[in-house]
Design an enzyme around this catalytic site. Structure first.
Site, mmCIF file in Angstrom:
data_model
loop_
_atom_site.group_PDB
_atom_site.id
_atom_site.type_symbol
_atom_site.label_atom_id
_atom_site.label_comp_id
_atom_site.label_asym_id
_atom_site.label_seq_id
_atom_site.Cartn_x
_atom_site.Cartn_y
_atom_site.Cartn_z
ATOM 1 N N HIS A 108 1.528 -1.604 -0.385
ATOM 2 C CA HIS A 108 -0.310 0.149 -0.034
ATOM 3 C C HIS A 108 0.492 1.328 0.020
ATOM 4 O O HIS A 108 2.135 1.428 0.739
ATOM 5 C CB HIS A 108 -0.925 -0.250 1.021
ATOM 6 N N ASN A 110 0.377 5.791 -0.293
ATOM 7 C CA ASN A 110 -0.751 6.435 -0.199
ATOM 8 C C ASN A 110 0.220 8.522 -0.148
ATOM 9 O O ASN A 110 0.726 8.340 0.775
ATOM 10 C CB ASN A 110 -1.415 6.850 0.895
ATOM 11 N N VAL A 111 -0.334 9.401 -0.898
ATOM 12 C CA VAL A 111 0.399 10.043 -0.546
ATOM 13 C C VAL A 111 -0.875 11.568 -1.306
ATOM 14 O O VAL A 111 -1.879 10.872 -1.699
ATOM 15 C CB VAL A 111 1.655 11.175 -1.822
ATOM 16 N N ARG A 112 -0.950 12.750 -0.129
ATOM 17 C CA ARG A 112 -2.256 13.388 -0.277
ATOM 18 C C ARG A 112 -1.485 14.824 0.203
ATOM 19 O O ARG A 112 -0.488 15.000 0.962
ATOM 20 C CB ARG A 112 -3.012 13.033 0.851
ATOM 21 N N HIS A 147 12.957 -1.653 3.680
ATOM 22 C CA HIS A 147 13.204 -0.170 4.464
ATOM 23 C C HIS A 147 14.754 0.035 4.406
ATOM 24 O O HIS A 147 14.503 1.643 4.496
ATOM 25 C CB HIS A 147 13.342 -0.779 6.225
ATOM 26 N N HIS A 177 -7.382 -4.014 18.156
ATOM 27 C CA HIS A 177 -9.162 -5.546 18.344
ATOM 28 C C HIS A 177 -8.464 -7.258 18.447
ATOM 29 O O HIS A 177 -8.747 -7.557 19.288
ATOM 30 C CB HIS A 177 -10.055 -5.457 18.140
#
Length: 302
Positions: A108, A110-112, A147, A177
Site C-alpha cells: 500500500h 498513499n500520498v495526499r 525499509h 482489537h
C-alpha cells in the site's frame, strides 16, 4: 494557498498514477488497467484505475482524487478540532496491490495534500502519506530492502525522519482489537507543513517516487515461487486482517466515506477474495507461525 502550489501537486500526483500503472501493467503482462473517471456531486472527482485477474496481481488499484467541500468530515478534524467547520480541498494518490502468489506481499502507498480554509484566515495546509508492506510469508532480505529504500527516501530531509516516521507507521498500522501488526510497516506521516511548502512537497515526491523501487524487486523475486493450497489458504486468512484494519481504523477510508466520495473507488483497497476462521492458530514451528513471531513485531530492519 497559491493556486500554483496546488496545481504543481496535482500534476505530480497524476504523473505518479500514470507511472505506477505503467510499471505494474508491465510486470504483470496480463489485462490492462480499467479506468473510471468520476465526479463527486459535492465537488471534485477523480480517476480510478484497477487491474483484476492479472497474471501476477489478483487485484491492483491505483486511484487519484481531488475533492473539495464546505465542511471537513469528522475524521479529518478529530485530532485537530481547530479545523472543524472549515472548507477543504484534498488531492491524493492511493494504491493497494493484492498479488496472486502468497509469497508476494500485499503493498500500500498513499500520498495526499490537504488545504483547509476559513473566511478571514490564512489557509491551513499539510501533506501526509506513507507506504507499508504486508507479507504472508516473511523473508528477511525483502524486509531489509523495503525499509532500506524507505530510509534512503527520507535521508535527505534529516537523520531523524526515517526512525520517526517508521515508528509512526508501526503504531498506525496496528490492529488493536487483534493485538497485532498488519504487516512489517514502512513509513507514515501526517500534518507535515513545518518545513515549508517546498521542502514538504519534496518529501511527498520522494516517498511517492520510491514506492516502485521498494516493491517491484520483491515482486520479481517471489512471483514465480511454487505454492499450494496451504499457502493460498493462509493468504486468504491474513487478508482478513487487512479488511479489518481498513474498515475499522484507516483514516483514508473513513474520510472518503464521510465526505461522500465514490464508494467503489474507496473500497478498491479490499482484496477480491478473503477468508475468516474462528480462533485459528498457526502450527508451532511452521512458516505461518514464523510470520507472527518474527515479522509482525516491530523491529529495526536496517
Amino acid at each position: 494557498m497559491d493556486s500554483g502550489h496546488t496545481g504543481s501537486v496535482r500534476t505530480y500526483l497524476l504523473d505518479l498514477q500514470d507511472k505506477v500503472c505503467a510499471e505494474l501493467a508491465g510486470i504483470d503482462g496480463g489485462p490492462p488497467f480499467r479506468e473510471d473517471a468520476w465526479q463527486r456531486p459535492q465537488g471534485g472527482g477523480g480517476r480510478t484505475r484497477i487491474l483484476t485477474e492479472g497474471a501476477v496481481f489478483e487485484q491492483a488499484g491505483v486511484g487519484f482524487s481531488h475533492v473539495y467541500g464546505e465542511r471537513l468530515p469528522p475524521s479529518a478534524s478529530a485530532r485537530r478540532p481547530e479545523l472543524a467547520g472549515r472548507s477543504f480541498q484534498v488531492m491524493g494518490v492511493s494504491l493497494v496491490i493484492h498479488p496472486r502468489n502468497p509469497y508476494v506481499p500485499t503493498s500500500h502507498c498513499n500520498v495526499r495534500f490537504f488545504v483547509a480554509d476559513s473566511p478571514g484566515e490564512e489557509p491551513l495546509w499539510w501533506f501526509g502519506g506513507g507506504l507499508d508492506l504486508t507479507p504472508y510469508y516473511g523473508f528477511e532480505e525483502d524486509a531489509v530492502h523495503w525499509h532500506s529504500t524507505a530510509c534512503r527516501a527520507c535521508a535527505p530531509f534529516g537523520a531523524d525522519w526515517y526512525p520517526r516516521f517508521k515508528r509512526w507507521c508501526d503504531e498506525y498500522f496496528f490492529i488493536r482489537h487483534r493485538g497485532e501488526a498488519r504487516g512489517i510497516g514502512g513509513i507514515f506521516f501526517d500534518d507535515l507543513s513545518e518545513p515549508g511548502f517546498d521542502q514538504s512537497f519534496a518529501f511527498l515526491r520522494s516517498i511517492g517516487d520510491c514506492f516502485l523501487e521498494a516493491y517491484l524487486p520483491i515482486v520479481e523475486r517471489r512471483k514465480n515461487t511454487p505454492y499450494g493450497e496451504r499457502e493460498r489458504d493462509f493468504q486468504l486468512y491474513r487478508r482478513g486482517r487487512y479488511v479489518e484494519f481498513n474498515l475499522v481504523y484507516d483514516r483514508g477510508t473513513l474520510f472518503g466515506l464521510q465526505s461522500g466520495g465514490r464508494t467503489e473507488s474507496i473500497l478498491m483497497s479490499l482484496p477480491p477474495l478473503v477468508r475468516w476462521r474462528y480462533d485459528w492458530r498457526p502450527q508451532p514451528g511452521s512458516a505461518e507461525a514464523r510470520l507472527y513471531e518474527e515479522f509482525l513485531k516491530p523491529r529495526d530492519w536496517i
